[in-house]
Write a protein that holds these residues in place. Structure first.
Motif, PDB file in Angstrom:
ATOM      1  N   SER A   1     -11.825   2.386   9.544  1.00 18.44           N
ATOM      2  CA  SER A   1     -11.006   2.854   8.424  1.00 18.44           C
ATOM      3  C   SER A   1     -10.498   1.679   7.577  1.00 18.44           C
ATOM      4  O   SER A   1     -10.389   1.786   6.352  1.00 18.44           O
TER       5      SER A   1
ATOM      6  N   ARG B   1     -11.355   1.012   3.629  1.00 18.58           N
ATOM      7  CA  ARG B   1     -10.277   0.711   2.685  1.00 18.58           C
ATOM      8  C   ARG B   1     -10.579  -0.569   1.928  1.00 18.58           C
ATOM      9  O   ARG B   1     -10.398  -0.649   0.717  1.00 18.58           O
TER      10      ARG B   1
ATOM     11  N   LYS C   1      -6.077   3.607  -3.994  1.00 23.34           N
ATOM     12  CA  LYS C   1      -7.225   3.607  -3.100  1.00 23.34           C
ATOM     13  C   LYS C   1      -6.988   4.547  -1.929  1.00 23.34           C
ATOM     14  O   LYS C   1      -7.925   5.089  -1.362  1.00 23.34           O
ATOM     15  N   GLU C   2      -5.717   4.713  -1.536  1.00 18.85           N
ATOM     16  CA  GLU C   2      -5.382   5.497  -0.357  1.00 18.85           C
ATOM     17  C   GLU C   2      -4.429   6.638  -0.689  1.00 18.85           C
ATOM     18  O   GLU C   2      -3.554   6.491  -1.547  1.00 18.85           O
ATOM     19  N   LYS C   3      -4.588   7.730   0.029  1.00 12.59           N
ATOM     20  CA  LYS C   3      -3.736   8.909  -0.155  1.00 12.59           C
ATOM     21  C   LYS C   3      -2.287   8.588   0.209  1.00 12.59           C
ATOM     22  O   LYS C   3      -1.349   9.057  -0.440  1.00 12.59           O
ATOM     23  N   SER C   4      -2.082   7.792   1.255  1.00 13.57           N
ATOM     24  CA  SER C   4      -0.733   7.444   1.716  1.00 13.57           C
ATOM     25  C   SER C   4       0.048   6.692   0.639  1.00 13.57           C
ATOM     26  O   SER C   4       1.250   6.886   0.477  1.00 13.57           O
ATOM     27  N   ASN C   5      -0.648   5.835  -0.122  1.00 14.16           N
ATOM     28  CA  ASN C   5      -0.005   5.104  -1.209  1.00 14.16           C
ATOM     29  C   ASN C   5       0.405   6.048  -2.342  1.00 14.16           C
ATOM     30  O   ASN C   5       1.448   5.862  -2.968  1.00 14.16           O
TER      31      ASN C   5
END
Length: 290
Positions: free
Chosen positions: A107, A111, A132-136
């Motif tokens: 992962s 990323r 780039k990331e859903k969490s961000n």
């Protein structure tokens, strides 16, 4: 034997997923249907598999059955412990085919690859930010909602992420785990130290395309560019004052509140800015540097 032969007789008719067992395919199909039949009775968590719910429940019970035999690390899942052990062995099985980057988890590599592709699949529906990331993106959305779920038990500080709170708490403890090997500088975060080291190397990787200005950080360049654009996003709600930086506005507001947090220990002089106090102290020391 299908594990050894590589045979995967069950396949998804929607995507390219293939598997050995029919039960695995049935679980997979719930990704497409959105079905989450297992739910937590304590929080709103829902999931596809019973095993996922069992792992989740350990968050509430505090149970961490898997522990590292080298350090004090404990965790909920066996595969998480296996990943952790690579920190001690130094094993980094995943590597980038473009640059020298290597990492422990697949992962992390996925990323990283977005740096090369420039892919930012997650975008904010309120402003132009992309991630780039859903969490961000989820963290970013709290800026718009004003949600700050993490709060300091010592002062009134509130923040969006747990990591921000952990960083803030070091202000109260006085902990500065990162130190410069050239000077006496110490700091709270690794990123602060990396930024500081550029002072010694003279590295200024960010440069203005309009003038000769160069700087250490991207944020400094973004602030500088507002000089050229004339943008002043921060404005006083009492007078017509506008400025480029939030810190300048905070300083300005002290004019209206009458707050003078910096005071001389020799005379009754008080002022708004630390730099003003430093200049004032030269009156007492007799220093005339210019």
């Amino acid at each position: 034997m299908k594990i050894h032969t590589g045979e995967k007789p069950f396949s998804c008719h929607i995507c390219k997923y293939q598997c050995i067992q029919k039960s695995h395919l049935q679980s997979h199909m719930k990704i497409h249907t959105g079905e989450k039949p297992f739910s937590c009775h304590i929080c709103k968590y829902q999931c596809i598999q019973k095993s996922h719910l069992q792992s989740h429940m350990k968050i509430h019970t505090g149970e961490k059955p898997f522990s590292c035999n080298i350090c004090e690390y404990k965790c909920i899942k066996k595969d998480v412990l296996q990943t952790h052990m690579k920190i001690h062995t130094g094993e980094k099985p995943f590597s980038c085919n473009i640059c020298e980057y290597k990492c422990i988890e697949k992962s992390s590599l996925q990323r990283h690859m977005k740096i090369h592709t420039g892919e930012k699949p997650f975008s904010c529906n309120i402003c132009e930010y992309k991630f780039k990331e859903k969490s961000n993106l989820q963290k970013h959305m709290k800026i718009h909602t004003g949600e700050k779920p993490f709060s300091c038990h010592i002062c009134k500080y509130k923040c969006i992420t747990k990591s921000d709170l952990q960083r803030h708490m070091k202000i109260h403890t006085g902990e500065k785990p990162f130190s410069c090997h050239i000077c006496k500088y110490k700091c709270i975060t690794k990123s602060d130290l990396q930024r500081h080291m550029k002072i010694h190397t003279g590295e200024k990787p960010f440069s203005c395309h309009i003038c000769k200005y160069k700087c250490i950080t991207k944020s400094n360049l973004q602030t500088h560019m507002k000089i050229h654009t004339g943008e002043k996003p921060f404005s006083c709600n009492i007078c017509e004052y506008k400025c480029i930086e939030k810190t300048n506005l905070q300083r300005h507001m002290k004019i209206h509140t009458g707050e003078k947090p910096f005071s001389c220990h020799i005379c009754k002089y008080q002022c708004i800015q630390k730099s003003h106090l430093q200049s004032h102290m030269k009156i007492h020391t007799g220093e005339k540097p210019f």
